[in-house]
Scaffold this motif. Sequence first.
Motif, PDB file in Angstrom:
ATOM      1  N   LYS A 222       0.871  -1.187   0.000  1.00 10.92           N
ATOM      2  CA  LYS A 222       0.000   0.000   0.000  1.00 10.92           C
ATOM      3  C   LYS A 222       0.900   1.227   0.000  1.00 10.92           C
ATOM      4  N   PHE A 223       0.971   1.885  -1.116  1.00 11.86           N
ATOM      5  CA  PHE A 223       1.920   2.997  -1.258  1.00 11.86           C
ATOM      6  C   PHE A 223       1.236   4.255  -1.813  1.00 11.86           C
ATOM      7  N   GLU A 224       0.224   4.709  -1.113  1.00  9.02           N
ATOM      8  CA  GLU A 224      -0.478   5.924  -1.555  1.00  9.02           C
ATOM      9  C   GLU A 224       0.332   7.171  -1.197  1.00  9.02           C
ATOM     10  N   PRO A 225       0.347   8.175  -2.065  1.00 12.48           N
ATOM     11  CA  PRO A 225       1.040   9.412  -1.673  1.00 12.48           C
ATOM     12  C   PRO A 225       0.276  10.137  -0.568  1.00 12.48           C
ATOM     13  N   ASN A 226       0.989  10.859   0.251  1.00 13.15           N
ATOM     14  CA  ASN A 226       0.341  11.631   1.312  1.00 13.15           C
ATOM     15  C   ASN A 226       0.903  13.054   1.275  1.00 13.15           C
ATOM     16  N   ILE A 227       0.078  13.977   0.774  1.00  9.52           N
ATOM     17  CA  ILE A 227       0.554  15.363   0.693  1.00  9.52           C
ATOM     18  C   ILE A 227       0.585  15.966   2.097  1.00  9.52           C
ATOM     19  N   MET A 242       1.588  13.601  -7.363  1.00 13.77           N
ATOM     20  CA  MET A 242       0.912  14.751  -6.757  1.00 13.77           C
ATOM     21  C   MET A 242       1.608  16.065  -7.099  1.00 13.77           C
ATOM     22  N   TRP A 243       2.841  15.999  -7.598  1.00 16.05           N
ATOM     23  CA  TRP A 243       3.608  17.229  -7.811  1.00 16.05           C
ATOM     24  C   TRP A 243       4.225  17.369  -9.193  1.00 16.05           C
ATOM     25  N   LYS A 244       4.478  16.257  -9.883  1.00 14.36           N
ATOM     26  CA  LYS A 244       5.373  16.358 -11.036  1.00 14.36           C
ATOM     27  C   LYS A 244       4.868  17.304 -12.135  1.00 14.36           C
ATOM     28  N   HIS A 245       3.539  17.464 -12.190  1.00 15.59           N
ATOM     29  CA  HIS A 245       3.025  18.347 -13.233  1.00 15.59           C
ATOM     30  C   HIS A 245       3.430  19.800 -13.013  1.00 15.59           C
ATOM     31  N   LYS A 246       3.775  20.110 -11.785  1.00 13.13           N
ATOM     32  CA  LYS A 246       4.173  21.489 -11.457  1.00 13.13           C
ATOM     33  C   LYS A 246       5.492  21.861 -12.150  1.00 13.13           C
ATOM     34  N   PHE A 247       6.286  20.848 -12.430  1.00 19.57           N
ATOM     35  CA  PHE A 247       7.605  21.147 -13.002  1.00 19.57           C
ATOM     36  C   PHE A 247       7.503  21.464 -14.483  1.00 19.57           C
ATOM     37  N   LYS A 248       8.138  22.544 -14.858  1.00 19.94           N
ATOM     38  CA  LYS A 248       8.009  23.096 -16.211  1.00 19.94           C
ATOM     39  C   LYS A 248       8.280  22.063 -17.320  1.00 19.94           C
TER      40      LYS A 248
END
Length: 374
Positions: A222-227, A242-248
Amino acid sequence: MRVSFSSLETYKNCPLKYKYQEIDKIKTPKSKEAVFGTILHSTLKFIHTPGILSPTQEQAMEFFSNTWNPSVFDSPEEERAAFVQGVKIIQDYYQRNNPADYNIVSLESRFQIEIGTPDNRHIVSGIIDRIDRTRDGFEIIDYKTTKKMPTQESVETSAQLTVYLQAFLSFYPEEKNNLDKLRVSLYYLKHDFKLSAQRTAEQLKENENAFLEIIKLIEEKKFEPNISPLCDWCGYQNICPMWKHKFKETRKIDSAEINSMIDEYIDLKSAISLTKTRLAKIQTEIEQYMEQENVRRVFGENGIIAQSLRVTYKYDEEKVQAILSPLEKWQAVLKLDKTALKNMLDSLPAKTRKEIESAKIIDKESKSLIVKKK
Ligand code: SF4
């Protein structure tokens, strides 16, 4: 399974980060905070390493300067500020502590303890910063270089200190009957403040069970991300969903259409929320007007607004039970009240709470989009 205490902590904070770090073995550069912490830990080890004479403050400063690593900082100003802070920590430490006064038993000692039952055996490992002999017992100390100092309560329940005590007891089993003489402490170097607590045998057992639960989740994959605020220090942001889309770099390869749709979605959601607030306000005004004028319908250029009475009913439970029970149908209409159960949880003993938690099963899963405006 073999796990380090720090990796169990990582899982508790974010299961996905644990996966990246421990299973996929993806390396990330050490953060400047981690490098700073390591240098201070080495300096304190130097200060307390038993010898004929304890190092003086000047010698400790020299050790600190020689171990200093300027390459991890983003700018000369940042590096200077960190160095000054390190110097102040050592000065404060010497003000409050005379190294010669302590009876050091061990420094940075590695441990491995076994937890679980013979058919569910696991090994937890870690490093204890320092163990001192005190007047009537022992003190287990962990140094912290974090900015935030926790409350006394969090030291009372710190899983780290509990496992360190458990490890200590594996070195000194005869001390198991002297728990009241064993102190566990967190020394907050930036605040020059030490918080201490003790542990009971029950806490040791509970901590072990909590580790076993985490290990079970890891084994179940069970490896859900936790912001959480800790994401700011996570080296996996650029691959985390949860974050990678933020990177240009990632955004550039997306089509212009999807990027404009993302912004349009955020704008529409915000317009809906504004509209809802406005609608509720207008509705109240119109209802007040209708009441004042004693009318049930009002006429505008674009249409008519009519007032209708909506009645909702509930059943008298006792009466319905009396009717359905003889027909053996009462159980069939009973349903668990989740809200009542949730409200009651806090008042239940820890063991019962855990049993109820483990009785949780997924009812249904659905995906939704949550907007967080900049
Ligand atoms: S960025 Fe946050 S959510 Fe993603 S892996 Fe790291 S800690 Fe977890």
